[in-house]
Scaffold this active site. Structure first.
Site, PDB file in Angstrom:
ATOM      1  N   ASP A 189      30.522 114.087  28.575  1.00 26.04           N
ATOM      2  CA  ASP A 189      30.467 115.512  28.932  1.00 26.04           C
ATOM      3  C   ASP A 189      31.652 116.164  28.245  1.00 26.04           C
ATOM      4  OD1 ASP A 189      30.043 118.038  30.350  1.00 26.04           O
ATOM      5  OD2 ASP A 189      28.851 116.847  31.741  1.00 26.04           O
ATOM      6  N   HIS A 266      26.095 120.037  27.051  1.00 24.78           N
ATOM      7  CA  HIS A 266      27.237 119.355  27.670  1.00 24.78           C
ATOM      8  C   HIS A 266      27.873 118.415  26.643  1.00 24.78           C
ATOM      9  CE1 HIS A 266      27.215 120.548  31.932  1.00 24.78           C
ATOM     10  NE2 HIS A 266      25.910 120.702  31.777  1.00 24.78           N
ATOM     11  N   GLU A 322      21.100 122.231  31.463  1.00 24.34           N
ATOM     12  CA  GLU A 322      21.952 123.403  31.266  1.00 24.34           C
ATOM     13  C   GLU A 322      22.270 123.751  29.809  1.00 24.34           C
ATOM     14  OE1 GLU A 322      24.427 123.757  35.326  1.00 24.34           O
ATOM     15  OE2 GLU A 322      25.139 122.143  34.036  1.00 24.34           O
TER      16      GLU A 322
HETATM   17  C1  ACM Z   1      23.624 119.040  36.859  1.00 24.99           C
HETATM   18  O1  ACM Z   1      24.152 119.155  37.984  1.00 24.99           O
HETATM   19  N1  ACM Z   1      23.953 119.863  35.874  1.00 24.99           N
HETATM   20  C2  ACM Z   1      22.630 118.022  36.597  1.00 24.99           C
END
Ligand code: ACM
Length: 685
Positions: A189, A266, A322
């Protein structure tokens, strides 16, 4: 033979396990069925553990006994039995799961039968729990047990704050004792890449390191990376040997480690190390890979190849959550890809990447697992969905013939506060107490019996932005993970909050004695007292006009929220707080239906700065007798101060007025215009 009604009832009660000398069997997670008998077995220094299996199975059985404080001596039964005998069998009447087991405790010995080594492991965990309660004396009992779900998982975020392999192994000891069988590691991440990849050394020379010990310090100071050799470097990564060690340790505890490699978003840390993989090639500016660039696929496939060499798991988690997709809209390569592939929007471009990565994984004998955004633009044919934004993603996946794992934030996000925020270390927000975790049923009632089978199980996620230390991580995990263990293992008919509560109060001191920093549930404060105290006032149930709409992302109880007599708790997501995000501004009018004498108007706001929830900077309260001419009753100015706490504040007026209409306006501070305002109950008296 004449069977009296009395003896028939007595027989049925015996079968049902009700003919007991104890209230429940005292095993967590609660087993499928049990029946007490008379007498007891003594587990003592002469007890022998007899098991005949191959080397692998021997190892698992040895591991199963490794956490007990009772004597563990392998060998044949001696005089008079006194033996714990383990056996893998082809079938056990009444159970079908490969992880099922039966446990017979007789006066002379114990027999654990299972359909697999994992079943033996779980039978041993149950026996250990029974023995611990009686200090080695175990009442005669027959237990038949199997899990409700084949997937029982915990996710640890080791990117935001790196956790050592020893920490991970310590959690495996405990999680396996409570019969979890999956450990999902969030390895990559923005805050740091955590796995050695030979072909891309910059991932661990650079993308794994930062200045700023905590995620918060790092994030507040520009979210930059640094060289591993920098004297101030913070972070770390698992070497390939570390990974092999964790995977093997987990395997011996019947836990499969599932690696997560985030894509297409991410991925800020990757794109800082290899900026040519982003659309703009600017280091530090992008979170999303460029999907138009073939080099992205070369990178992802190379990384996944090395990941698959290390992790034998069926599933490889590819993230998928996201993505902003913003740069794809203008990137020439992404646009070219969309044109060539006939993709109508950026959701389909994301789906193109997921499909292509799925083919790659499938070609290597693996399956793709991803967060529920992988549904956007069309789900890849064999993908399994991890449903986190509520249950809908899991439901949609199941209805379209895909497997799903439920992990909705409301019940499964262990980064939320577990008790009154003022009594807890800073968390990301939310409020997820133990009983709420326990109450979760991962199979939505709306699904038909056939479709229900597509829900493989449940997982809790421990995101770690606000969790800088090992102790803190354990504190957020326990005891909630143990409540989730029972959600994952025990059929709903056998679940009982009262029974679990009694057991967990005994388990927590044991966890502490074993060196786990569990939250002390015995000292729980609970929800805000206002949450449990409905309030009567003049505006309850009256019509509310929203001059500015509320934020549909947090609709709470819709138009009724602000005057339903119910007040919000610690969590803005508890369906009692109404969100306003339109320039962070609220303007509502309540019609009291007739002119009346009023002497106070107030509403409460909450602030939690992490998720950008702020108090208003100005509140104006007015009243009117005709709905046209308003008299301003008060204008309150408030200096919004950023802080680390969760705070609540009432903004109100007191006086005397004749009014039919009450207008309540709240303005955003100009510094925090992008934030959200959460308001509850406009109380008129
Ligand atoms: C997440 O909480 N973005 C999977």
């Amino acid at each position: 033979m004449k069977v009296s009604l009395f003896s028939l009832v007595a027989f049925v009660l015996l079968l049902a396990g009700s003919c007991t000398t104890k209230k429940d069997v005292g095993i967590t997670p609660e087993p499928l069925s049990y029946s007490w008998g008379k007498g007891s077995f003594e587990w003592n220094k002469d007890t022998r553990i007899a098991f005949d299996g191959n080397e692998d199975a021997q190892q698992i059985v040895k591991t199963a006994f490794s956490e007990t404080r009772f004597p563990v001596t392998f060998g044949a039964a001696g005089e008079g039995g006194n033996c714990i005998r383990l056996e893998v069998v082809d079938s056990i009447s009444g159970v079908t799961s490969p992880e099922a087991y039966s446990l017979h405790v007789g006066k002379d010995g114990v027999a654990i039968k299972a359909l697999s080594d994992a079943g033996l492991f779980y039978g041993v965990q149950s026996l250990i729990q029974l023995a611990e309660q009686g200090e080695g004396t175990v009442q005669v009992v027959d237990i038949l047990d199997e899990p409700r779900f084949p997937y029982r998982g915990i996710m640890l975020d080791v990117s935001r704050h790196f956790r050592s392999k020893d920490f991970v192994k310590k959690q495996i000891d405990l999680l396996s004792h409570y019969k979890f069988n999956r450990l999902h590691l969030h390895l990559t991440d923005a805050a740091g890449w955590r796995i050695a990849i030979d072909k891309y050394p910059r991932l661990t020379q650079y993308a794994a390191w930062r200045k700023g010990k905590t995620w918060k310090e790092w994030s507040n100071s520009g979210a930059n990376y640094c060289e591993e050799t920098d004297p101030e470097a913070q972070g770390g990564y698992y070497t390939k040997d570390d990974i092999r060690e964790m995977v093997e340790y987990a395997r011996q505890h019947c836990i499969t480690i599932i690696p997560e490699i985030e894509m297409p978003s991410h991925s800020d840390e990757v794109l800082a190390a290899y900026p040519e993989l982003s659309c703009t090639h600017e280091p530090g500016k992008q979170s999303d890979f460029c999907v138009g660039n073939e080099k992205t696929f070369e990178f992802l496939e190379d990384v996944l190849t090395e990941v698959m060499e290390l992790f034998p798991s069926e599933y490889i988690h590819i993230g998928g959550d996201e993505a902003s997709k913003a740069s794809w809209k203008t990137c020439p390569l992404c646009q070219k890809r969309m044109k060539e592939e006939g993709l109508k929007d950026v959701d389909e471009l994301q789906s193109y990447l997921i499909h292509r990565i799925e083919r790659f994984l499938n070609d290597h004998g693996r399956n793709l697992l991803g967060w529920d955004e992988i549904l956007q633009g069309g789900l890849a044919p064999n993908a399994t969905v991890m449903s986190w934004r509520g249950e809908q993603g899991g439901i949609d996946a199941a209805l379209s013939g895909h497997h799903a794992i439920m992990t909705p934030g409301e019940y499964c996000y262990f980064d939320a506060y577990q008790d009154a925020p003022y009594s807890q270390p800073e968390a990301i927000g939310g409020y997820l107490p133990l009983n709420k975790v326990y109450s979760y049923n991962p199979v939505p009632d709306s699904l038909s019996t056939d479709i229900r089978k597509m829900i493989l199980g449940v997982q809790a996620n421990l995101w770690a932005e606000y969790i800088p230390t090992d102790e803190h991580m354990e504190y957020m995990l326990y005891p909630r993970a143990i409540a989730l263990a029972e959600v994952a293992w025990t059929v709903p008919e056998r679940k009982s909050w009262d029974s679990f509560r009694e057991r967990i109060l005994k388990i927590i001191p044991e966890l502490k004695a074993k060196g786990y920093n569990s939250f002390d549930y015995a000292k729980e404060i609970g929800n805000r007292k206002e949450y449990d105290e409905p309030v009567k006032h003049l505006a309850v149930g009256k019509k509310v006009t929203f001059n500015i709409p509320y934020w549909p992302n947090y609709p709470a109880n819709g138009e009724k929220t602000l005057n339903d007599g119910l007040r919000g708790g610690w969590n803005y997501n508890d369906k009692r707080w109404l969100g306003f995000a339109d320039n962070h501004r609220m303007d509502v009018v309540i019609d009291l239906e007739k002119v009346m004498k009023i002497h106070s108007i107030s509403a409460e706001f909450m602030q939690i700065c992490g998720p950008y929830v702020f108090m208003p900077s100005e509140v104006i309260i007015s009243s009117s007798v005709d709905g046209k001419e308003y008299i301003q009753l008060t204008a309150i100015h408030h200096q919004v101060q950023k802080d680390d706490s969760v705070s609540f504040k009432k903004f109100g007026w007191e006086g005397e007025a004749d009014a039919r209409y009450v207008r309540y306006q709240a303005m955003a501070d100009s510094l925090y215009k992008d934030g959200i305002q959460f308001v509850d109950e406009i109380i008129v008296k």
